[in-house]
Design an enzyme around this catalytic site. Structure first.
Site, PDB file in Angstrom:
ATOM      1  N   LYS A 280     -90.337  -7.274 -38.131  1.00 49.84           N
ATOM      2  CA  LYS A 280     -89.630  -8.510 -38.474  1.00 49.84           C
ATOM      3  C   LYS A 280     -88.551  -8.214 -39.519  1.00 49.84           C
ATOM      4  CE  LYS A 280     -93.444 -11.823 -37.857  1.00 49.84           C
ATOM      5  NZ  LYS A 280     -92.789 -12.621 -36.786  1.00 49.84           N
ATOM      6  N   ASP A 291    -100.581 -15.821 -41.497  1.00 52.98           N
ATOM      7  CA  ASP A 291    -100.758 -15.693 -40.050  1.00 52.98           C
ATOM      8  C   ASP A 291    -102.231 -15.669 -39.628  1.00 52.98           C
ATOM      9  OD1 ASP A 291     -99.284 -15.770 -37.699  1.00 52.98           O
ATOM     10  OD2 ASP A 291     -99.161 -13.590 -37.497  1.00 52.98           O
ATOM     11  N   ARG A 354    -101.073 -13.535 -29.355  1.00 51.85           N
ATOM     12  CA  ARG A 354    -101.595 -13.801 -28.008  1.00 51.85           C
ATOM     13  C   ARG A 354    -102.490 -12.660 -27.527  1.00 51.85           C
ATOM     14  NH1 ARG A 354     -95.620 -14.389 -25.737  1.00 51.85           N
ATOM     15  NH2 ARG A 354     -95.363 -15.025 -27.907  1.00 51.85           N
TER      16      ARG A 354
HETATM   17  N1  BES Z   1     -96.799 -15.092 -36.430  1.00 48.00           N
HETATM   18  C1  BES Z   1     -95.619 -15.201 -35.644  1.00 48.00           C
HETATM   19  C2  BES Z   1     -95.173 -16.644 -35.428  1.00 48.00           C
HETATM   20  C3  BES Z   1     -94.738 -17.430 -36.637  1.00 48.00           C
HETATM   21  C4  BES Z   1     -93.407 -17.740 -36.819  1.00 48.00           C
HETATM   22  C5  BES Z   1     -95.663 -17.944 -37.531  1.00 48.00           C
HETATM   23  C6  BES Z   1     -93.003 -18.496 -37.906  1.00 48.00           C
HETATM   24  C7  BES Z   1     -95.268 -18.685 -38.610  1.00 48.00           C
HETATM   25  C8  BES Z   1     -93.945 -18.983 -38.804  1.00 48.00           C
HETATM   26  C9  BES Z   1     -95.848 -14.571 -34.257  1.00 48.00           C
HETATM   27  O1  BES Z   1     -96.731 -13.515 -34.234  1.00 48.00           O
HETATM   28  C10 BES Z   1     -94.549 -14.062 -33.762  1.00 48.00           C
HETATM   29  O2  BES Z   1     -94.052 -13.124 -34.332  1.00 48.00           O
HETATM   30  N2  BES Z   1     -94.014 -14.693 -32.715  1.00 48.00           N
HETATM   31  C11 BES Z   1     -92.782 -14.299 -32.135  1.00 48.00           C
HETATM   32  C12 BES Z   1     -93.035 -13.887 -30.712  1.00 48.00           C
HETATM   33  C13 BES Z   1     -91.845 -13.291 -30.028  1.00 48.00           C
HETATM   34  C14 BES Z   1     -91.651 -11.868 -30.511  1.00 48.00           C
HETATM   35  C15 BES Z   1     -92.046 -13.302 -28.533  1.00 48.00           C
HETATM   36  C16 BES Z   1     -91.847 -15.503 -32.183  1.00 48.00           C
HETATM   37  O3  BES Z   1     -92.259 -16.583 -31.796  1.00 48.00           O
HETATM   38  O4  BES Z   1     -90.717 -15.333 -32.634  1.00 48.00           O
HETATM   39 ZN    ZN Z   2     -98.158 -13.502 -35.743  1.00 50.91          ZN
HETATM   40 MN    MN Z   3     -95.778 -11.665 -34.635  1.00 50.23          MN
END
Ligand code: BES
Ligand code: ZN
Ligand code: MN
Length: 499
Positions: A280, A291, A354
């Site tokens: 990230k 998370d 997921r």
């Molecule tokens: N933990 C994150 C999602 C998240 C985003 C939680 C903002 C809290 C605040 C999740 O694991 C993630 O990284 N999701 C990605 C998935 C993508 C790479 C397909 C997303 O939704 O951007």
């Molecule tokens: Zn996550």
């Molecule tokens: Mn993630």
């Protein structure tokens, strides 16, 4: 905090502070507020007439009776418009009054039960909402600060004051429920606020075990060796880059009671989400300590289920791991074989939630559940679609209906997204059964669709995406900035209303 109920008139209480209320637009207060106003020779009426107090929701004024009544202070709180009044206004007003009481140095507060009089709310839920709002609103997280500016002491006692002695048992039940539900939410908040160098998967497992021993839940912790032997490779693939071994915590209320319906709650427990090799951006990465908010909500819900002695077999399943990059970490393009047997092409290691949920959902089959709910900080798309005011829900329509009703009551509101089978196209992989990402379009939906493939056949299931609702950056009346504990009250309300 101690919660007490006394029968009597609010204006006769010898208290550090008494709390009374006012609806917006009322010029001549009645009921308990009217009685206090009369005892204070019309001081409240005068405040209204002068325009100093309008009764807006969360508006607060402090009056000093100077011996006209035994109380040292009167805290007047606005309830807002009568048409908009309900349980959430009670929670908010209770929080606002309690925070004012703490600010002025009161540690024991006597309050009327907002809504239970002319407000027209039934006494039991009204008492629960007063206690919930007070406890949730007063929450602070300063255990890691060694240099505190002046901190006002916590309230030690909240006394609910009611005129009608016939209501006592009902009010006691409501107050007790409110306290259990609120303190279970605070457990989740603490776990989310604590940083990831403290809250590791092992820490979460120890917390579950300690709680289970205290309140009589069954708790099993499956360690990494067991997860490997079982074949939970989707979960383990996320764990590969981290220094902390993965854990699967299984909490059960009413374990072994085959006569009771079984509901499984699955909570995403990523104790820190760096994104893994699909790293990230640095900005706001610290928010990813939250998370594990789904897992925290499941811990809170199981705690409440036990203390409320709900007539259900409730199972909490929380897969726990960090998502970190290192030489052993899963790489984009890697393929793993899940517990279900489906192979997954991991095209983005940041779509890790997921993966761990997939194996936990499959594992839920062992409990022959009547329903499965999962709750997870799953997608940024949830934030884009719904912002601060609703979690996204997907899956079985009748479970969604339960969630929507519970969301209105608790004000942890949810809104449905579709899982049309056409969305499945986006998850096609060229080398494996399924890919773990489905592109930018409808990312919350494709995440939910991915999960649906791992749900045991024929079991009603609903997915709750709480991404971004786990931590907030602005104070709300009964949710100070930081961890919200979102999901505990929602899940408990669903369980309380089961069948
Ligand atoms: N933990 C994150 C999602 C998240 C985003 C939680 C903002 C809290 C605040 C999740 O694991 C993630 O990284 N999701 C990605 C998935 C993508 C790479 C397909 C997303 O939704 O951007
Ligand atoms: Zn996550
Ligand atoms: Mn993630």
């Amino acid at each position: 905090m101690q919660i007490e109920i006394v029968t009597g008139a609010i204006q006769t209480q010898a208290a550090q502070a008494i709390v009374v209320n006012l609806f917006e637009g009322v010029t001549l207060p009645g009921g308990a507020t009217g009685a206090v106003d009369a005892a204070l020779d019309g001081q409240i009426r005068a405040l209204i007439a002068d325009g100093d107090f309008r009764g807006k929701l969360n508006e607060v004024a402090v009056l000093y009776p100077h011996g006209k009544i035994p109380a040292r202070r009167v805290i007047l709180v606005g309830l807002g418009k009568r048409e908009k009044f309900g349980l959430d206004a009670i929670r908010q007003a209770s929080a606002s009054a309690a925070k004012k009481a703490r600010d002025v140095g009161a540690t024991h507060v006597h309050t009327i039960i907002h809504g239970a009089g002319v407000g027209g709310v039934a006494p039991e839920p009204a008492a629960a909402a007063v206690v919930e709002g007070t406890l949730l609103g007063l929450y602070r997280f300063h255990e890691l600060k060694t240099q505190l500016e002046e901190v006002r002491p916590d309230l030690t006692t909240l006394t609910l004051v009611e005129l009608d002695p016939a209501r006592r048992t009902t009010l006691e039940a409501g107050a007790r429920t409110g306290k259990i539900v609120a303190e279970s939410t605070l457990l989740a908040r603490d776990l989310i606020n604590r940083p990831a160098n403290i809250v590791t998967p092992a820490y979460m497992a120890e917390t579950a075990q300690r709680m289970a021993a205290e309140i009589g839940l069954r708790c099993q912790v499956l360690d990494k060796a067991t997860l490997t032997a079982l074949g939970m490779n989707a979960l383990l693939s996320v764990n590969r880059g981290g220094g902390e071994p993965a854990q699967l915590v299984i909490l059960e209320h009413n374990a072994g009671r085959d006569d009771l319906p079984t509901v499984v709650l699955v909570g995403k427990g990523i104790t820190f989400d760096s994104g893994g090799i699909s790293l990230k951006p640095g900005e706001n990465m610290h928010h990813m300590k939250g998370d594990m908010g789904g897992a925290a909500a499941v811990f809170g819900a199981l705690r409440a289920a036990a203390l409320l002695d709900l007539p259900l077999h409730v199972v909490g399943l929380t897969p726990l791991t960090e998502n970190m990059p290192d030489a052993h970490a899963t790489k984009p393009g890697d393929v793993v074989r899940s517990l279900k047997g489906l192979t997954i092409e991991i095209l983005n290691t940041d779509a890790e939630g997921r993966l761990i949920l997939a194996d936990a959902l499959t594992y839920a089959q062992n409990f022959a559940p009547q329903a499965i709910f999962d709750i997870a900080t799953l997608t940024g798309g949830r934030v884009v679609a719904l912002g601060d005011h609703a979690a996204a829900v997907m899956g079985d329509e009748s479970l969604i209906a339960r969630l929507r009703a519970a969301g209105e009551t608790t004000f942890e509101r949810v809104w449905p997204l579709p899982l049309f089978e056409e969305y499945g196209e986006q998850l096609k992989s060229t080398v494996a059964d399924v890919a773990n990402i489905g592109g930018r379009a409808a990312s919350s939906i494709t995440a939910g669709y991915f999960l649906s493939k791992f749900v045991p056949d024929g079991v009603p299931w609903a997915h709750i995406d709480i991404a971004g609702l786990d931590l907030i950056e602005k104070d709300m009346p009964y949710i100070p900035k930081g961890a919200t504990g979102f999901g505990v009250r929602l899940l408990v309300e669903v369980l309380r209303g089961w069948k």
